[in-house]
Design a protein around this motif. Structure first.
Motif, mmCIF file in Angstrom:
data_model
loop_
_atom_site.group_PDB
_atom_site.id
_atom_site.type_symbol
_atom_site.label_atom_id
_atom_site.label_comp_id
_atom_site.label_asym_id
_atom_site.label_seq_id
_atom_site.Cartn_x
_atom_site.Cartn_y
_atom_site.Cartn_z
ATOM 1 N N GLU A 1 53.788 -17.540 -134.531
ATOM 2 C CA GLU A 1 53.234 -16.224 -134.206
ATOM 3 C C GLU A 1 54.335 -15.197 -133.943
ATOM 4 O OE1 GLU A 1 49.249 -15.635 -131.982
ATOM 5 O OE2 GLU A 1 50.142 -17.443 -131.109
ATOM 6 N N ILE A 2 55.337 -15.607 -133.185
ATOM 7 C CA ILE A 2 56.400 -14.663 -132.832
ATOM 8 C C ILE A 2 57.237 -14.309 -134.055
ATOM 9 C CG2 ILE A 2 58.546 -14.415 -131.513
ATOM 10 C CD1 ILE A 2 57.211 -15.837 -129.205
ATOM 11 N N THR A 3 57.506 -15.280 -134.915
ATOM 12 C CA THR A 3 58.268 -15.003 -136.128
ATOM 13 C C THR A 3 57.546 -13.995 -137.011
ATOM 14 O OG1 THR A 3 59.280 -17.207 -136.091
ATOM 15 C CG2 THR A 3 59.313 -16.014 -138.180
ATOM 16 N N ALA A 4 56.225 -14.121 -137.107
ATOM 17 C CA ALA A 4 55.446 -13.170 -137.911
ATOM 18 C C ALA A 4 55.623 -11.742 -137.403
ATOM 19 C CB ALA A 4 53.968 -13.554 -137.890
ATOM 20 N N GLU A 5 55.678 -11.570 -136.091
ATOM 21 C CA GLU A 5 55.865 -10.233 -135.520
ATOM 22 C C GLU A 5 57.303 -9.751 -135.700
ATOM 23 O OE1 GLU A 5 53.355 -8.453 -134.583
ATOM 24 O OE2 GLU A 5 52.013 -10.164 -134.931
ATOM 25 N N LEU A 6 58.253 -10.661 -135.613
ATOM 26 C CA LEU A 6 59.650 -10.276 -135.819
ATOM 27 C C LEU A 6 59.888 -9.825 -137.258
ATOM 28 C CD1 LEU A 6 61.558 -13.046 -133.822
ATOM 29 C CD2 LEU A 6 61.207 -10.663 -133.155
ATOM 30 N N ILE A 7 59.209 -10.462 -138.196
ATOM 31 C CA ILE A 7 59.337 -10.054 -139.599
ATOM 32 C C ILE A 7 58.840 -8.621 -139.776
ATOM 33 C CG2 ILE A 7 58.431 -10.468 -141.922
ATOM 34 C CD1 ILE A 7 58.532 -13.470 -141.267
ATOM 35 N N LYS A 8 57.735 -8.280 -139.117
ATOM 36 C CA LYS A 8 57.241 -6.898 -139.173
ATOM 37 C C LYS A 8 58.253 -5.928 -138.572
ATOM 38 C CE LYS A 8 52.415 -8.380 -138.607
ATOM 39 N NZ LYS A 8 51.232 -8.338 -137.694
ATOM 40 N N LEU A 9 58.953 -6.382 -137.554
ATOM 41 C CA LEU A 9 59.925 -5.528 -136.863
ATOM 42 C C LEU A 9 61.132 -5.219 -137.747
ATOM 43 C CD1 LEU A 9 59.995 -4.271 -134.014
ATOM 44 C CD2 LEU A 9 61.410 -6.193 -133.277
ATOM 45 N N LEU A 10 61.345 -6.010 -138.788
ATOM 46 C CA LEU A 10 62.465 -5.773 -139.702
ATOM 47 C C LEU A 10 62.320 -4.454 -140.458
ATOM 48 C CD1 LEU A 10 62.933 -9.370 -141.176
ATOM 49 C CD2 LEU A 10 64.378 -8.218 -139.483
ATOM 50 N N ASP A 11 61.104 -3.921 -140.519
ATOM 51 C CA ASP A 11 60.868 -2.633 -141.178
ATOM 52 C C ASP A 11 60.707 -1.492 -140.176
ATOM 53 O OD1 ASP A 11 60.905 -3.678 -143.782
ATOM 54 O OD2 ASP A 11 58.810 -4.313 -143.632
ATOM 55 N N HIS A 12 61.081 -1.732 -138.937
ATOM 56 C CA HIS A 12 60.900 -0.737 -137.883
ATOM 57 C C HIS A 12 61.814 0.472 -138.104
ATOM 58 C CE1 HIS A 12 60.566 0.865 -133.759
ATOM 59 N NE2 HIS A 12 59.453 0.154 -133.692
ATOM 60 N N PHE A 13 61.380 1.635 -137.631
ATOM 61 C CA PHE A 13 62.193 2.845 -137.799
ATOM 62 C C PHE A 13 63.454 2.829 -136.949
ATOM 63 C CE2 PHE A 13 58.965 3.801 -134.540
ATOM 64 C CZ PHE A 13 59.764 4.191 -133.476
ATOM 65 N N SER A 14 63.456 2.038 -135.871
ATOM 66 C CA SER A 14 64.625 1.987 -134.983
ATOM 67 C C SER A 14 65.626 0.963 -135.497
ATOM 68 C CB SER A 14 64.180 1.614 -133.560
ATOM 69 O OG SER A 14 65.297 1.248 -132.768
ATOM 70 N N ASP A 15 66.854 1.406 -135.733
ATOM 71 C CA ASP A 15 67.858 0.471 -136.250
ATOM 72 C C ASP A 15 68.206 -0.606 -135.238
ATOM 73 O OD1 ASP A 15 69.066 2.267 -134.554
ATOM 74 O OD2 ASP A 15 70.869 2.560 -135.766
ATOM 75 N N THR A 16 68.160 -0.272 -133.937
ATOM 76 C CA THR A 16 68.474 -1.282 -132.916
ATOM 77 C C THR A 16 67.356 -2.323 -132.801
ATOM 78 O OG1 THR A 16 67.561 0.211 -131.218
ATOM 79 C CG2 THR A 16 69.947 0.247 -131.567
ATOM 80 N N ALA A 17 66.109 -1.889 -133.012
ATOM 81 C CA ALA A 17 64.999 -2.851 -133.009
ATOM 82 C C ALA A 17 65.101 -3.766 -134.212
ATOM 83 C CB ALA A 17 63.665 -2.110 -133.009
ATOM 84 N N ARG A 18 65.448 -3.212 -135.356
ATOM 85 C CA ARG A 18 65.618 -4.048 -136.555
ATOM 86 C C ARG A 18 66.745 -5.067 -136.357
ATOM 87 N NH1 ARG A 18 65.426 1.008 -139.078
ATOM 88 N NH2 ARG A 18 67.644 0.880 -139.646
ATOM 89 N N THR B 1 54.085 -7.293 -126.410
ATOM 90 C CA THR B 1 55.030 -6.192 -126.621
ATOM 91 C C THR B 1 55.299 -5.977 -128.104
ATOM 92 O OG1 THR B 1 56.129 -6.346 -124.475
ATOM 93 C CG2 THR B 1 57.451 -5.519 -126.310
ATOM 94 N N LEU B 2 55.551 -7.042 -128.843
ATOM 95 C CA LEU B 2 55.864 -6.906 -130.265
ATOM 96 C C LEU B 2 54.700 -6.318 -131.058
ATOM 97 C CD1 LEU B 2 57.798 -10.243 -130.937
ATOM 98 C CD2 LEU B 2 58.746 -7.956 -130.554
ATOM 99 N N ARG B 3 53.472 -6.461 -130.552
ATOM 100 C CA ARG B 3 52.285 -5.950 -131.255
ATOM 101 C C ARG B 3 51.864 -4.557 -130.778
ATOM 102 N NH1 ARG B 3 49.125 -11.779 -130.712
ATOM 103 N NH2 ARG B 3 49.998 -12.721 -132.617
ATOM 104 N N MET B 4 52.616 -3.969 -129.864
ATOM 105 C CA MET B 4 52.237 -2.658 -129.333
ATOM 106 C C MET B 4 52.281 -1.591 -130.422
ATOM 107 S SD MET B 4 54.166 -2.767 -125.618
ATOM 108 C CE MET B 4 53.623 -1.151 -125.092
ATOM 109 N N ASP B 5 51.299 -0.683 -130.369
ATOM 110 C CA ASP B 5 51.183 0.392 -131.355
ATOM 111 C C ASP B 5 52.040 1.574 -130.926
ATOM 112 O OD1 ASP B 5 50.306 2.036 -133.418
ATOM 113 O OD2 ASP B 5 48.605 2.770 -132.244
ATOM 114 N N GLU B 6 52.833 2.093 -131.835
ATOM 115 C CA GLU B 6 53.716 3.219 -131.518
ATOM 116 C C GLU B 6 53.306 4.513 -132.211
ATOM 117 O OE1 GLU B 6 58.097 2.027 -131.346
ATOM 118 O OE2 GLU B 6 57.184 0.322 -132.361
#
Length: 395
Positions: free
Chosen positions: A374-391, A313-318
């Motif tokens: 592995e999961i932490t690496a994906e969470l770090i990428k999520l910190l730059d996500h366009f969705s404020d709730t995802a961040r 899920t964390l690696r899904m392309d949007e």
């Protein structure tokens, strides 16, 4: 301006104008200080509730419902008067007014406008304040859940769900009647009501605690049946709510009571992840988060399946959500072009998955360590996500 917008709702033949006015009222209530908006709205609400035309009274209830989100703290001292006003709407002779009053009650209980989700409001809810008036509200809501109009039943059941969780011991007096009605709705109610009735059963379990024990076995059996359903979108929606609700029931009952059902329910939740449904995946992630909190280290045996699902899920392309192919390299000339508060089904799924990660790690501790990197690496990428709730979930 707010008063003028309230008037739009009286023009029943112009539905589009009414929808636009609702949106504008909500924007005003969330963009301006409540003392500049709510007094104007409530003055018109009181006036319109005295009108003989039911469209005025319906407009009053909808205007009240839609301005709640930005006015929660402001109206808190007035909640008794607001509840009395809503009770007048609930007892109205017109179906449309009663339906709108149910919407207003649901919005008041969760501190959110009518299109919001009841699970994401931080500390702004008014549910505890509303629940104090259960003696006035519950008989009226019960009556409406038996209404001949399916839409009324739907909104009444939703209003019931909204206030149940905060009733605590006060819910015990209603529990036999409540469970009889909710199980009947789950068994033979309108299709659109069944998921709400199931959610309300979860709220009843949460509110009543140990007193829910006499209903535990029957409810768990019905929920497990719903967790195995396949079919159209309505059926999958019911399955998703069932997956959410079973974790609520488990938390209310405790690990010892629920342990005999853990393997089967977790297997059903995992099977739901394999279905092409973002709703089921979100529900499954909510399930594992709650269940890991209930069972702590006992839940670690499922990590070998859950962790890869989280990574997936964390690696899904949007990229397709913005109208370009994943192989393109789009450039945005101005960051302001990005819509504020924009969410997609994928971003919502990532948010729920990230929330589950935190709970899983806290509950399973060292058993989660093989998946941390592995999961932490994906969470770090999520910190730059366009969705404020995802961040926020990623932090």
């Amino acid at each position: 301006m707010s008063g003028s917008l309230c008037c739009v709702f009286t023009q029943g033949e112009i539905q589009h104008n009414a929808r636009v006015a609702l949106r504008v009222l909500n924007v005003l209530s969330t963009s301006f200080p409540p003392q500049q908006v709510f007094p104007v709205v409530i003055a018109h609400v009181l006036q319109y509730m005295q009108n003989s035309d039911p469209m005025f009274r319906k407009g009053a209830m909808l205007s009240l419902a839609i301005t709640i989100e930005g006015s929660v703290d402001y109206i808190r001292p007035q909640i008794g008067d607001i509840v009395t006003l809503i009770c007048a709407g609930l007892s109205d002779s017109d179906t449309a007014v009663r339906r709108a009053a149910c919407m207003a009650l649901g919005c008041i209980a969760v501190g959110k406008e009518a299109t919001g989700s009841a699970t994401a409001f931080g500390g702004n809810e008014l549910d505890e304040e509303v629940a104090r008036y259960h003696e006035k509200l519950m008989p009226m809501i019960f009556s409406m859940t038996s209404d001949s109009n399916p839409t009324i039943v739907k909104y009444a059941t939703n209003a019931l769900d909204c206030i149940l969780e905060s009733m605590g011991d006060a819910s015990l007096a209603y529990l036999p009647q409540l469970m009889e009605r909710l199980v009947a709705l789950l068994e033979s109610g309108p299709t659109e009501v069944k998921p709400i009735a199931l959610s309300a059963i979860g709220s009843a379990a949460h509110s009543s605690g140990e007193a829910f024990a006499p209903y535990f076995n029957e409810v768990v059996a019905r929920i497990k049946h719903a967790m195995a359903l396949t079919g159209d979108d309505d059926t999958l929606a019911l399955r998703g709510v069932a997956t959410d609700t079973i974790s609520t029931v488990a938390e209310a009952a405790g690990r010892d009571a629920f342990r005999p059902h853990l393997d089967e329910c977790t297997q059903l939740a995992m099977q739901g992840m394999e279905i092409d449904s973002a709703t089921l995946r979100e529900s499954a992630f909510c399930y594992v988060g709650v269940m890991s909190r209930v069972f702590e280290g006992e839940f670690a045996k499922y990590l070998s399946y859950i962790a890869p699902q989280i990574l997936q899920t964390l690696r899904m392309d949007e990229s397709s959500a913005f109208g370009y192919d994943s192989g393109e390299d789009p450039e945005m000339e101005d960051d302001d072009d990005m819509p504020l508060g924009f969410n997609t089904a994928i971003s919502d799924e990532k948010e729920v998955a990230a929330d589950a990660v935190g709970q899983l790690f806290a509950s399973t501790t060292t058993a989660f360590l093989p998946y941390v990197e592995e999961i932490t690496a994906e969470l770090i990428k999520l910190l730059d996500h366009f969705s404020d709730t995802a961040r926020k979930a990623a932090t």
